[in-house]
Design an enzyme around this catalytic site. Sequence first.
Site, PDB file in Angstrom:
ATOM      1  N   ASP A   1     -82.988 -80.828 -45.040  1.00 20.50           N
ATOM      2  CA  ASP A   1     -83.069 -80.993 -43.585  1.00 20.50           C
ATOM      3  C   ASP A   1     -81.711 -80.609 -42.995  1.00 20.50           C
ATOM      4  O   ASP A   1     -80.855 -80.062 -43.679  1.00 20.50           O
ATOM      5  CB  ASP A   1     -83.438 -82.444 -43.238  1.00 20.50           C
TER       6      ASP A   1
ATOM      7  N   GLU B   1     -91.480 -89.698 -41.536  1.00 22.63           N
ATOM      8  CA  GLU B   1     -90.977 -88.327 -41.628  1.00 22.63           C
ATOM      9  C   GLU B   1     -91.442 -87.480 -40.444  1.00 22.63           C
ATOM     10  O   GLU B   1     -90.679 -86.678 -39.909  1.00 22.63           O
ATOM     11  CB  GLU B   1     -91.408 -87.675 -42.946  1.00 22.63           C
TER      12      GLU B   1
ATOM     13  N   TYR C   1     -89.970 -78.865 -45.401  1.00 23.03           N
ATOM     14  CA  TYR C   1     -89.122 -80.046 -45.530  1.00 23.03           C
ATOM     15  C   TYR C   1     -89.937 -81.311 -45.791  1.00 23.03           C
ATOM     16  O   TYR C   1     -89.658 -82.073 -46.725  1.00 23.03           O
ATOM     17  CB  TYR C   1     -88.251 -80.263 -44.271  1.00 23.03           C
TER      18      TYR C   1
END
Length: 346
Positions: A142, A41, A124
């Site tokens: 996102d 991520e 996020y």
Amino acid sequence: MSVDGAAPALLSWYDVHARALPWRAPPGAPPADPYRVWLSEIMLQQTTVAAVRPYFARFTERWPDVAALATADEGELMAAWAGLGYYARARNLLACARAVAKDHGGRFPDSEQGLRALPGIGRYTAAAVAAIAFGRRAVVVDGNVERVVARLFAVEEALPAARPRLHALADRLTPARRTGDFAQAMMDLGATICTPRQPACAICPLMTMCAGRATGDPARFPVKAPKAARPQRRGTAFWLERDGEVLLCRRPARGLLGGMLALPSGPWTADDPGLAGAPAEAGWRDAGHIAHVFTHFALDLRVVTALTGERTIAGQWWPVERLAEAGLPTVFAKAAERARSLMEIA
DNA sequence: AACCCGTGGAT
DNA sequence: TATCCAAGGGT
């Protein structure tokens, strides 16, 4: 038009069409290793899957778990990140790993709130890790999700002002179960079907419930506010060589290319700064220039070279033949390449 | 809240 | 060639 069936339709589509990625568990399977989910991520922030793949492979080989990463040498980690961009991510990556090791017993927090408190993890990423690695219900928004939702509801309000609205709409769609799969399904949909240009509506699992498609011009969404023009700056990079070694410097921890090794360079300004900021008095020779584009300005960088016998110049002398290991950010790797091509002729 | 922060690929 | 944009975060 009702979107009640959106989550089931999307999950059914994902069961068949999920992309196989090194950091991802198959659809319906138990969650992947939180360390790998987190690492991916961070790397994927504003960065394409194709760019991340080789970096993810090298990082997990070199540092297989968060405990190993927490003990990494910072210079080595920065060099390993070189070329991927947004270097604050690398500094925060190390700070986060050390915080997890020191303050959380070596395990990532399993809640959004706990994750959100760690360096480099924002709204996020906290939601994504909570949902994907820990099966928590979280609203994961996102750029892909913003686009899919803006089209699904034909949101006319422009980004970035529309963010709260899009988040609220994404919340409405997010199911209580399989939230991690749902988030990844939204991202896969955005990456492969609901693409920024020329979306493939004909094969979209949400086709029948999409208000954007009903308008006849789904690519118009999300509406975006116009961007500021990108200014042009000029600078000079200095290649100073001595006994087969080149002078490098470590950039300040914060700011542009923070913490990275670099060629010495003067100010980057609208006007040509000439030899301002040179690391030494020397017979500087012109090696041409390179162009590089950053997020918010474009740079025309002149490269000058010189040989010296001086041994007291401040900086780090690096063997030219091993320069690839230094981990220069791309702009300086380009400049170094130009300098070397000229030095070999001389 | 606006601005800062990289890079490479696609169009 | 120029523009857009990709699993955003920090300040």
